[in-house]
Design an enzyme around this catalytic site. Structure first.
Site, PDB file in Angstrom:
ATOM      1  N   GLY A   1       0.809  -1.217   0.000  1.00 36.40           N
ATOM      2  CA  GLY A   1       0.000   0.000   0.000  1.00 36.40           C
ATOM      3  C   GLY A   1       0.843   1.267   0.000  1.00 36.40           C
TER       4      GLY A   1
ATOM      5  N   THR B   1      -0.835 -16.664   5.834  1.00 36.49           N
ATOM      6  CA  THR B   1      -1.303 -18.054   5.926  1.00 36.49           C
ATOM      7  C   THR B   1      -2.089 -18.220   7.230  1.00 36.49           C
ATOM      8  OG1 THR B   1       0.623 -18.776   4.685  1.00 36.49           O
ATOM      9  CG2 THR B   1      -0.544 -20.463   5.946  1.00 36.49           C
TER      10      THR B   1
ATOM     11  N   THR C   1      -3.131 -10.151  -2.385  1.00 37.84           N
ATOM     12  CA  THR C   1      -3.120 -11.437  -3.090  1.00 37.84           C
ATOM     13  C   THR C   1      -4.153 -12.359  -2.441  1.00 37.84           C
ATOM     14  OG1 THR C   1      -0.784 -11.137  -3.535  1.00 37.84           O
ATOM     15  CG2 THR C   1      -1.661 -13.366  -3.814  1.00 37.84           C
TER      16      THR C   1
ATOM     17  N   LEU D   1      -1.314 -15.819  -8.240  1.00 36.88           N
ATOM     18  CA  LEU D   1      -0.835 -17.022  -7.552  1.00 36.88           C
ATOM     19  C   LEU D   1       0.071 -17.825  -8.486  1.00 36.88           C
ATOM     20  CD1 LEU D   1      -3.848 -18.505  -5.548  1.00 36.88           C
ATOM     21  CD2 LEU D   1      -2.028 -17.002  -4.759  1.00 36.88           C
TER      22      LEU D   1
ATOM     23  N   CYS E   1       5.559 -13.612   0.541  1.00 41.41           N
ATOM     24  CA  CYS E   1       4.645 -14.015  -0.537  1.00 41.41           C
ATOM     25  C   CYS E   1       4.823 -15.441  -1.062  1.00 41.41           C
ATOM     26  CB  CYS E   1       4.770 -13.047  -1.701  1.00 41.41           C
ATOM     27  SG  CYS E   1       4.267 -11.384  -1.267  1.00 41.41           S
TER      28      CYS E   1
ATOM     29  N   LYS F   1      15.880 -10.799   1.844  1.00 42.80           N
ATOM     30  CA  LYS F   1      16.779 -10.498   0.732  1.00 42.80           C
ATOM     31  C   LYS F   1      17.333  -9.099   0.934  1.00 42.80           C
ATOM     32  CE  LYS F   1      13.332  -8.903  -2.568  1.00 42.80           C
ATOM     33  NZ  LYS F   1      12.878  -8.989  -3.933  1.00 42.80           N
TER      34      LYS F   1
ATOM     35  N   ARG G   1      24.513 -17.450  -0.240  1.00 42.95           N
ATOM     36  CA  ARG G   1      23.971 -16.584  -1.295  1.00 42.95           C
ATOM     37  C   ARG G   1      24.874 -16.482  -2.517  1.00 42.95           C
ATOM     38  NH1 ARG G   1      18.557 -15.449  -0.782  1.00 42.95           N
ATOM     39  NH2 ARG G   1      18.094 -15.375   1.425  1.00 42.95           N
TER      40      ARG G   1
END
Ligand code: NAI
Length: 487
Positions: free
Chosen positions: A17, A94, A132, A224, A279, A342, A443
């Site tokens: 947002g 979730t 989502t 999705l 996500c 990340k 990484r």
């Protein structure tokens, strides 16, 4: 039926947002944008010098437009009344209880916003799902809104799906120059009209050819599907990394070779300690749950594998650390560099660092964390959720620099690909550590040869151990004809 969009309200002042509305305010000087949230503290932060989220380029845009055509408020009813178009941009985590626990997305926040809109709208509104959501979520929102419409002839609603594809860390760039904007709507004259209003908002800065319009369900499913495909690529290369370690192939070379196939492409083929973020896991699990609900067991299992490989990769990495530190890390200090999921974000949701930390705490390792953008409080509370407060209080320290975190450590573990970790003075660090000193690059950002030349034992995901380091006599081995590339 609907007015030209001059006032936009966004419910939910989070990672989506906030940046999305800052970009709309930036690109649409003729539109007044108000971002509202029930979290008053977060709104106060958006109105202060310390924004609640870190995102490169965000602060400048917010500071330029705040108080002009960009507003942050906790007066949700007022902002709903004044809006022509309302984005629902609340969290859909979730579900952690009841039916679908651990898999289905929790839609209670979305539903509560729909009810608030029904109560305070007062007139026609275009309502846009930006969160989502699973396929058919728009149907539930529509049902709630149409119920209100029955009792008040002034009300009129159309619900659109406009999923957000921004990635944290590059949100402002993604918003300013999106690959595509997706808008789904009802296949009716009223639906087409609502879609065209939202298209006109995006047309302020996005070429019409990049604005894809579909039916509502295709739009919901595409979000999705896109996240599932991206997560699948990471799990695919991570699965290959395990084969590399067992055979002597190098995952960097394999990714390079495979990614050069134009049908496949090079993006998202960087092997790592596993994907994190708010996500990927949530949305793949949502897809798995959807498949199960539709009695598509085979399809559900196919996508569940993406999550299983991710969990396994984290576990495998932690096991490797324990194994290479002579099968015991109890009482050993380990420098954990990076905690966000990340680089270029302070977001820690589902970060692999949490799970690698958990596995090492189970082995009684003493963990010394450092992350440039994540606070000590955040690191401690995320770890406490999976490992318990007592263990975190006893075994975890959080430092304000990488150098401090590495002092006295037996090993360095790279968990986030922050650029500053690439250019640390590893020579200096080596002298402050316990020896033999190890580096575990989760990484693939460090120069293995340089580290080996300094005397470190180096383990990197996706390289066979004999390529990654020479276990018996590390110092100086880099000068002895090792030609493995430093990816
Ligand atoms: P977030 O957790 O950062 O922000 C959500 C905000 O909504 C919170 O500040 C919360 O207080 C507020 N909220 C919840 N219920 C409310 C209510 N009834 N009234 C007012 N405010 C309410 O979540 P984030 O990351 O911005 O995600 C939002 C949605 O966008 C989710 O569905 C997510 O899956 C999706 N998404 C997230 C992306 C990301 O990178 N974070 C990228 C693309 C989509």
């Amino acid at each position: 039926m609907f007015r030209e969009v001059k006032n936009i309200t966004c419910v939910g002042a989070g990672y989506v947002g906030g940046p999305t509305c800052a970009m709309i305010a930036n690109k649409c000087p003729d539109i007044r944008v108000t971002v509202v949230d029930m979290n008053t503290e977060k709104i106060a932060q958006w109105n202060s010098d310390e924004l609640p989220i870190y995102e490169p380029g965000l602060e400048e845009v917010v500071k330029t437009h705040r108080g002009k055509n960009l507003f942050f408020s906790s007066d949700v009813p007022k902002a709903i009344r004044e809006a022509d178009l309302i984005f629902i941009s609340v969290n859909t985590p979730t579900k952690m209880y009841g039916r679908g626990k651990g898999m289905a997305p929790d839609l209670k926040y979305v539903e509560s916003v729909a009810r608030t809109i029904a109560e305070h709208a007062g007139g026609p509104k275009i309502v846009v799902e930006k969160s989502t959501v699973p396929v058919k979520a728009a149907e539930s929102i529509t049902t709630i809104l149409r119920e209100a419409q029955k009792h008040n002839a002034d009300l009129h609603f159309q619900v659109l799906s406009n999923p957000e594809f921004l990635a944290e860390g590059t949100a402002m760039r993604d918003l300013s120059n999106p690959d595509r904007v997706l808008i789904g709507g009802e296949s009716s004259p009223d639906g087409y009209e609502a879609v065209s209003h939202l298209v006109r908002v995006y047309e302020h800065w996005v070429d019409r050819s990049k604005i894809i319009t579909t039916n509502t369900w295709s739009s919901e499913l595409s979000k999705l599907a896109a996240n599932a495909f991206l997560a699948q690529r990471i799990s695919s290369i991570n699965a290959i990394s395990a084969i590399c370690e067992a055979t002597g192939a190098d995952v960097g070379e394999v990714a390079h070779a495979v990614g050069h196939d134009s049908r496949i492409g090079g993006k998202f083929l960087q092997a790592s300690v596993g994907f994190g973020g708010s996500c990927f896991q949530k949305d793949v699990l949502s897809l798995v749950y959807l498949c199960e609900s539709l009695n598509l067991g085979k399809v559900a299992n196919y996508w569940r594998g993406v999550i299983e490989i991710n969990d396994w990769q984290r576990r495998r990495f932690a096991d490797k650390i324990v194994g290479e530190l002579f099968n015991t890390v109890a009482g050993k200090k380990i420098a954990m560099l990076g905690f966000s999921f990340k680089k270029n974000t302070g977001d820690t949701r589902e970060s692999s660092a949490i799970y690698v930390g958990k596995h090492l705490l189970e082995e009684c390792a003493e963990l010394q964390f450092y992350d440039p953008k994540v606070s000590e409080t955040q690191i401690r509370s995320e770890l406490a959720l999976v490992s318990g407060k007592e263990s975190v209080d006893r075994l975890v320290k959080v430092h304000s620099s990488a150098y401090e975190a590495c002092k006295g450590a037996h090993a360095i573990v790279i968990l986030t690909e922050w650029d500053e970790f690439k250019t640390l003075d590893y020579k200096r660090i080596y002298t402050t550590m316990e020896h033999p000193s190890a580096v575990f690059d989760g990484r693939l950002i460090l120069d293995k040869k340089m580290l080996r030349d300094l005397g470190f034992r180096v383990f990197a995901i996706g390289s066979a151990p004999d390529q990654a380091y020479n276990m018996f006599g590390t110092a100086g081995c880099g000068s002895g004809g090792d030609s493995s590339p430093n990816r």
